[in-house]
Write a protein that holds these residues in place. Structure first.
Motif, PDB file in Angstrom:
ATOM      1  N   SER A 107       0.852  -1.192   0.000  1.00 45.75           N
ATOM      2  CA  SER A 107       0.000   0.000   0.000  1.00 45.75           C
ATOM      3  C   SER A 107       0.888   1.242   0.000  1.00 45.75           C
ATOM      4  O   SER A 107       2.111   1.155   0.191  1.00 45.75           O
ATOM      5  N   GLY A 108       0.261   2.407  -0.180  1.00 46.23           N
ATOM      6  CA  GLY A 108       1.029   3.652  -0.181  1.00 46.23           C
ATOM      7  C   GLY A 108       1.764   3.881   1.124  1.00 46.23           C
ATOM      8  O   GLY A 108       2.935   4.297   1.142  1.00 46.23           O
TER       9      GLY A 108
ATOM     10  N   LEU B 284      -4.510   7.810   6.352  1.00 43.18           N
ATOM     11  CA  LEU B 284      -3.154   7.273   6.340  1.00 43.18           C
ATOM     12  C   LEU B 284      -2.130   8.341   6.709  1.00 43.18           C
ATOM     13  O   LEU B 284      -1.102   8.059   7.323  1.00 43.18           O
TER      14      LEU B 284
ATOM     15  N   GLN C  80       2.740   1.602   3.280  1.00 43.49           N
ATOM     16  CA  GLN C  80       3.826   0.627   3.411  1.00 43.49           C
ATOM     17  C   GLN C  80       5.026   1.031   2.558  1.00 43.49           C
ATOM     18  O   GLN C  80       6.180   0.905   2.980  1.00 43.49           O
TER      19      GLN C  80
END
Length: 351
Positions: A135-136, A168, A138
């Motif tokens: 994901s972004g 996030l 991560q």
């Protein structure tokens, strides 16, 4: 870790001067945020610290060394960008250790540093994955891990959360601050988001058009902004500004609205054109107070944001009580006089 000293740094692009004699002293282990609107020069300044832009004047010191003219590779810094810049054909583990591999560091040492950084950032179970499988958030943690394994004297972050969604961003904000608290490396972080600056920084540097407007701890800038620019930029929602004068112990706006004054008003303030500043959260709803008509009502559950037309003045309010206010309602408000800020209208400076 290292102390960073920036003295009278300038940057010219041809005849255009974009950084004007900027001086900042950053203590060893400090988390400093450079904040300001787009085009204020914060990323340019960071790139000069990193060695990615030439310095037109002044000097930059990292620890005991002047690095103004050193190439980036010799400055012992690590930079994290907003676009991650990961190698797509490499695993997380290989991405994190690649810089050390280029330096021909012992593989066992590389493995130990990568495992340690992965543990700090919660990447232990992702080391065998490729960037496309992350994901972004991560991916951004991998970029941070790549910086950590280099064990630099200074971390530089250039708007690292800009590509993430709101939830996030909040999570990553906390993770970066936690990482700093655990590692303690001197950190310089660039953002245009004043909420990021307020929640993460030990010290904030507010830039505007290549000049430093104010340097200080987050609450210092919030409680005692040096001028109207800082007052309007720091704090969300933004501070209310009302033009007027002091008359007979009260502040009277151009529209004739009468507002209370703090106790410590300087005697020189009388008779001058002033700007009256009050934050939306320092206004409360009271029966029989200053009357205003609601022109905008936004509820978020924990608070209600209301814009009022009060005698021709537009006033933003932030109420944390569970009030029932509808568009067009007339309500009474009171201003907390201890939270009032006064600025000189001509210079914008705090008085």
């Amino acid at each position: 870790m290292a102390h960073v000293n920036i003295q009278n740094v300038q940057k010219h692009f041809g005849p255009v001067k974009v950084i004007h004699d900027v001086s900042i002293d950053i203590a060893d282990g400090e988390f400093v945020v450079l904040v300001g609107p787009s085009g204020c020069g914060k990323s340019t300044l960071l790139r000069m610290i990193a060695g990615l832009e030439e310095v037109s004047g002044g000097e930059i010191r990292i620890g005991p060394r002047e690095v103004s003219n050193l190439p980036a590779r010799d400055r012992d810094i690590a930079m994290v960008f907003q676009n991650y810049a990961l190698y797509p054909h490499m695993t997380v583990e290989d991405n994190m250790g690649f810089a050390l591999k280029l330096k021909k560091v012992n593989p066992a040492e590389i493995n130990g540093k990568v495992r340690n950084a992965a543990s700090i950032l919660g990447l232990d179970k992702l080391l065998d994955r490729y960037p496309k499988q992350l994901s972004g958030g991560q991916r951004q943690r991998v970029a941070m891990g790549r910086a950590i394994v280099r064990d630099p004297q200074v971390f530089l972050f250039d708007e690292p959360l800009s590509n993430l969604d709101a939830k996030l961003r909040v999570q990553m904000r906390g993770e970066i601050k936690t990482m700093h608290q655990r590692i303690g490396t001197t950190t310089i972080y660039v953002t245009h988001d004043q909420v990021e600056a307020m929640t993460m920084a030990d010290k904030i540097v507010v830039l505007h058009d290549g000049y430093i407007e104010q340097v200080g701890a987050p609450l210092e800038l919030y409680d005692r902004p040096a001028n109207t620019f800082v007052a309007g930029f720091i704090g969300s929602p933004a501070m209310n500004f009302l033009n007027g004068r002091i008359e007979e112990g009260v502040f009277r706006t151009k529209q004739g609205l009468v507002l209370p004054l703090p106790q410590d008003v300087p005697s020189t303030a009388g008779g001058r054109e002033l700007v009256y500043g009050i934050r939306p959260e320092h206004i409360r709803a009271v029966p029989g107070g200053i009357e205003g008509k609601a022109t905008l009502v936004e509820g978020t559950g924990s608070e209600i944001y209301v814009r009022l037309d009060a005698g021709g003045e537009d006033i933003a309010c932030l109420f944390r009580e569970r009030l029932h206010i509808n568009f067009g309602d007339t309500i009474g408000i009171a201003v907390d006089p201890t939270a009032v800020h006064l600025f000189d209208r001509q210079t914008g400076r705090r008085i």
